[in-house]
Design a protein around this motif. Structure first.
Motif, PDB file in Angstrom:
ATOM      1  N   ARG A  22       0.814  -1.143   0.055  1.00 14.32           N
ATOM      2  CA  ARG A  22       0.007   0.171   0.024  1.00 14.32           C
ATOM      3  C   ARG A  22       0.905   1.123   0.091  1.00 14.32           C
ATOM      4  N   GLY A  23       0.441   2.412  -0.754  1.00 10.75           N
ATOM      5  CA  GLY A  23       1.383   3.671  -0.904  1.00 10.75           C
ATOM      6  C   GLY A  23       2.458   3.517  -1.509  1.00 10.75           C
TER       7      GLY A  23
ATOM      8  N   LYS B  43      -7.125   2.174  -0.750  1.00  2.02           N
ATOM      9  CA  LYS B  43      -5.752   2.383   0.114  1.00  2.02           C
ATOM     10  C   LYS B  43      -4.536   1.842  -0.696  1.00  2.02           C
ATOM     11  N   TYR B  44      -5.001   0.697  -1.381  1.00  2.00           N
ATOM     12  CA  TYR B  44      -3.945   0.271  -2.230  1.00  2.00           C
ATOM     13  C   TYR B  44      -3.810   0.699  -3.565  1.00  2.00           C
ATOM     14  N   VAL B  47      -3.739   5.380  -3.253  1.00  4.55           N
ATOM     15  CA  VAL B  47      -2.955   5.601  -2.757  1.00  4.55           C
ATOM     16  C   VAL B  47      -1.533   5.409  -3.285  1.00  4.55           C
ATOM     17  N   GLY B  48      -0.685   6.493  -3.707  1.00  2.00           N
ATOM     18  CA  GLY B  48       0.736   6.340  -4.064  1.00  2.00           C
ATOM     19  C   GLY B  48       0.818   6.590  -5.773  1.00  2.00           C
ATOM     20  N   ALA B 160      -2.307  10.696  -1.842  1.00  2.00           N
ATOM     21  CA  ALA B 160      -1.911  10.274  -0.414  1.00  2.00           C
ATOM     22  C   ALA B 160      -2.770   9.806   0.493  1.00  2.00           C
ATOM     23  N   LYS B 161      -4.100  10.057   0.202  1.00  2.00           N
ATOM     24  CA  LYS B 161      -5.483   9.482   1.106  1.00  2.00           C
ATOM     25  C   LYS B 161      -6.119   8.572   0.033  1.00  2.00           C
TER      26      LYS B 161
END
Lengths: 212, 216
Positions: A22-23, B43-44, B47-48, B160-161
């Motif tokens: 994630r992220g 979230k996966y 995000v990013g 980011a969120k």
């Protein structure tokens, strides 16, 4: 069982290697399994996007103003049509209006301060003395010092006109700052100038006492 | 004799087979469950996300180093549901003086002269069946940072969120945890304390939680 566990662990490690965490930074647009993608991306116009259906020849959803036209609701407070009045142009038959046509109240000054700090402060500085970040860090040396006598002596209407249409290297801010906010900024610039031109006698006695 | 022979039909290792199958099934089911929980969520997936932009615009330089307020460029955010990407004339307010011949800004100058839009890639996008309104949030003390993260420190804008429905509802159920004075909405680094319950009461903030609040 040993073979199964080895395979299982390899599969898990492989999946995490491919999919990451994630992220993680990703260049590819986010995708979820979509059963009805047309719900997520509907055939309708959204602002400032490219549209793939019908629409306009250039594919853009937002239309530019046809040249030589002015939008209908762009006058004072953004809720009146634009007409050539002193309120909207800063000029009357004699030239630039001398005094701000909007009554100067504490609320107007507060609004002016906020707007000044958003749109003017980057160059002109919080005090109006041409010491904003753009000038100090990047050396845009043609930025005017609003505390100059030349500008102190200008009519309010000329300040308004400069904010609207720009002057020498400054571009107009009519697109970013609506008419009512421009007059609020004019009022606040006057307050900034007064802060450096005032005399001791101008300060009320109780305030002066505090400053001592 | 007949009965004894029957008992040898299954070799001895099959005695533990049911247990092994059960353990294997539990492992596979858990791994699949964990995979779905971990990966099939914004979230996966969101995000990013950091698309490559046509111009290497840095919010860190413009916002953090030069101290330009978000609203200088995103000037419609207080009035409109949509927070605008600035017109190239807004860029040229400064870049007609600063870096005025820099090849990195060729697209901006071309756009300013011809009116051809700069093909920025949208980073934050909710599905088309969600009706999010920027103005109502920033005028009631919800900061940019709550949905966009610390954009003011990003050289490249990164998602980011999660902006998932749960993410929205977390705040709609407890706005007092996020609300702040309106004049601090564009101060993304602000960390001060505020009586959120008081602001929610004073401004009569009642974030809806029914479906039609966001889905119409």
């Amino acid at each position: 069982m040993r073979y199964f566990l080895t395979l299982f662990i390899l599969a898990v490690v492989g999946a995490v290697t491919v999919l990451g965490f994630r992220g993680d930074k990703s260049r590819k647009p986010p995708r979820m399994a979509e059963i009805f993608p047309d719900l997520n991306i509907q055939p309708k116009l959204r602002p400032q996007t490219v549209t793939k259906f019908g629409g306009f020849a250039d594919g853009a959803s937002s239309r530019p103003f046809p040249s030589g036209t002015i939008a209908q609701s762009i006058g004072f407070n953004n809720n009146t049509a634009w007409e050539e009045t002193p309120l909207n142009t800063g000029r009357d038959a004699k030239g630039f209006v001398e005094v701000n046509p909007v009554p100067v109240t504490a609320d107007l000054l507060k609004r002016g301060q906020e707007r000044f700090n958003i749109y003017c402060q980057p160059c002109h500085g919080a005090q109006g003395d041409a010491a904003g970040g753009i000038v100090k860090k990047l050396g845009a040396s043609t930025v005017a010092n609003l505390q100059d006598q030349r500008i102190v002596r200008m009519n309010d209407g000329e300040l308004f006109n400069t904010i609207s249409n720009g002057k020498s290297t400054m571009m107009g801010y009519a697109g970013q700052v609506p008419v009512s906010d421009r007059w609020a900024i004019v009022a606040y610039v006057r307050a900034l100038q007064l802060s450096r031109l005032g005399f001791k006698d101008d300060v009320p006695a109780p305030v002066l006492e505090k400053l001592k | 004799m007949q009965n004894r022979a029957m008992s040898f039909i299954f070799p001895k290792w099959t005695n533990t087979l049911p247990l092994k199958v059960a353990v294997g099934a539990v492992l596979v089911a858990n791994a699949a469950g964990a995979g779905v929980w971990y990966y099939l969520t914004p979230k996966y997936t969101r995000v990013g996300y950091t698309p490559k932009q046509p111009i290497a615009f840095s919010h860190a330089i413009h916002s953090d180093q030069l101290g330009i307020d978000c609203r200088y460029c995103h000037s419609a955010v207080e009035k409109s549901w949509f927070s605008n990407i600035p017109a190239s004339s807004t860029c040229m307010n400064c870049h007609s003086l600063v870096l005025k011949d820099d090849p990195k800004l060729a697209l901006v100058r071309e756009s300013y002269q011809t009116g051809k839009p700069i093909p920025w890639v949208q980073v934050h996008k909710v599905p088309d069946y969600v009706y999010f309104n920027h103005s109502v949030h920033v005028n009631r003390g919800i900061s940019c940072v709550h949905c966009h993260g610390q954009i003011n420190h990003m050289d490249e804008v990164q998602h980011a969120k999660p902006l998932s429905m749960g993410f929205c509802l977390d705040c709609h159920r407890a706005p007092e945890e996020k609300i702040r004075p309106v004049d601090l909405v564009t101060q993304l680094d602000w960390q001060g304390a505020v009586n959120g319950k008081q602001l929610v009461h004073d401004w009569n903030v009642k974030p809806g939680q029914s479906c039609s609040t966001c889905h119409r």
